[in-house]
Design an enzyme around this catalytic site. Structure first.
Site, short mmCIF file in Angstrom:
data_model
loop_
_atom_site.label_atom_id
_atom_site.label_comp_id
_atom_site.label_asym_id
_atom_site.label_seq_id
_atom_site.Cartn_x
_atom_site.Cartn_y
_atom_site.Cartn_z
N LYS A 168 0.87 -1.18 0.00
CA LYS A 168 0.00 0.00 0.00
C LYS A 168 0.89 1.22 0.00
O LYS A 168 1.74 1.38 0.89
CB LYS A 168 -0.88 0.00 1.25
CG LYS A 168 -1.63 1.30 1.48
CD LYS A 168 -2.52 1.20 2.71
CE LYS A 168 -3.22 2.51 2.98
NZ LYS A 168 -4.24 2.39 4.03
C1 5RP Z 1 -1.43 5.10 7.80
C2 5RP Z 1 -2.52 4.31 7.18
C3 5RP Z 1 -3.88 4.74 7.61
O1 5RP Z 1 -4.18 4.36 8.87
C4 5RP Z 1 -4.96 4.51 6.66
O2 5RP Z 1 -5.11 3.15 6.31
C5 5RP Z 1 -4.80 5.40 5.48
O3 5RP Z 1 -5.94 5.49 4.70
P1 5RP Z 1 -6.35 6.88 4.02
O4 5RP Z 1 -5.08 7.64 3.76
O5 5RP Z 1 -7.01 6.48 2.73
O6 5RP Z 1 -7.27 7.61 4.95
O7 5RP Z 1 -2.30 3.41 6.41
O8 5RP Z 1 -0.21 4.84 7.19
#
Ligand code: 5RP
Length: 256
Positions: A168
């Site tokens: 991610k």
């Molecule tokens: C931090 C993360 C977050 O907790 C979250 O999953 C991010 O999601 P978004 O940016 O779409 O709100 O991964 O590193």
């Protein structure tokens, strides 16, 4: 392992992951003060939920039929001195007990403590390998770091080399370079809330450049109409909708 990955990345090779893990370092983030109230109407449109064990145990009814990617890194907070200097916060036994389909762990490449986060991440990859549970590496980015293709390619590639099954990361200019250099499927985070039109355009660009989907949080649950927004995001990810078509879906479903 393949069975669990297929629960996260669907048969068309794409996924809409709903990230609702923010409380592990941000506390009761806007939109997630009462997690189930926000999450319940979104469940039918999400391919999986990314969250912590505390929210899974306390807020998600156990009969809810949705794959879980469990965040197992943490240990620092938005008000502490070392944001994102994360370690392991959940045992593999508990992850198995919770019947999760994947584990998520943040690494912070380029920070003073990158070694700690990468070594802890490698342990999680070993645990995942032992029990057939895929690991999603989150390439966290420190406040002072630049989210460009050079940095995100480096961080994503390192994650894959260490053992991530999925990565991610953030969308950036020349995102295709991040995809080219990363041998495992990549999803993008949404990041801070931006106008719906812009978030849909970003998701579209990421998919066009090779991402397998999104792991989006705030741009869905902080939307003026979260259900309309997740339906529009789904159209981009699973139906190849253009940003304009997706925005029209958002409007037709009751978004502004
Ligand atoms: C931090 C993360 C977050 O907790 C979250 O999953 C991010 O999601 P978004 O940016 O779409 O709100 O991964 O590193």
């Amino acid at each position: 392992m393949k069975n669990r990955i297929s629960k996260i990345i669907k048969a068309d090779g794409k996924t809409v992951m709903l990230a609702v893990d923010h409380g592990y370092f941000l506390g009761p983030t806007t939109g997630l003060e009462k997690p189930w109230k926000t999450i319940e109407p979104l469940v039918p449109y999400a391919d999986c939920l990314m969250l912590t064990r505390g929210i899974l145990r306390n807020c998600i009814p156990p009969e809810t039929d949705i794959p879980i990617v469990l965040r197992v890194s943490g240990g620092t907070s938005i008000v502490g001195p070392e944001l994102l200097h994360e370690g392991i916060i959940t045992s593999i036994e508990d992850a198995i007990r919770l019947n999760v389909s994947g584990l998520a762990f943040s690494i912070l490449v380029g920070a003073e403590y990158e070694r700690d986060t990468i070594l802890a991440f490698s342990e999680i990859c070993d645990f995942g390998q032992d029990y057939g549970i895929p690991v999603l590496a989150v390439t966290a980015v420190g406040r002072e770091m630049v989210r460009d293709a050079k940095y995100l390619s480096l961080a994503s590639r390192i994650a894959a080399e260490i053992g991530a099954h999925m990565v991610k990361t953030y969308y950036c200019d020349e995102f295709e370079k991040v995809i080219e250099g990363c041998p495992v499927p990549v999803v993008i985070a949404g990041g801070k809330k931006i106008p719906e039109k812009d978030a849909l355009q970003m998701a579209y660009n990421a998919i066009q450049k090779g991402a397998v989907g999104v792991d989006m949080g705030r741009n869905i649950f902080q939307s003026s109409n979260p259900v309309a927004m997740i339906k529009a995001v789904r159209a981009v990810v699973h139906e190849n909708a253009s940003p304009e078509e997706a925005y029209e879906i958002f409007r037709q479903e009751g978004g502004e």
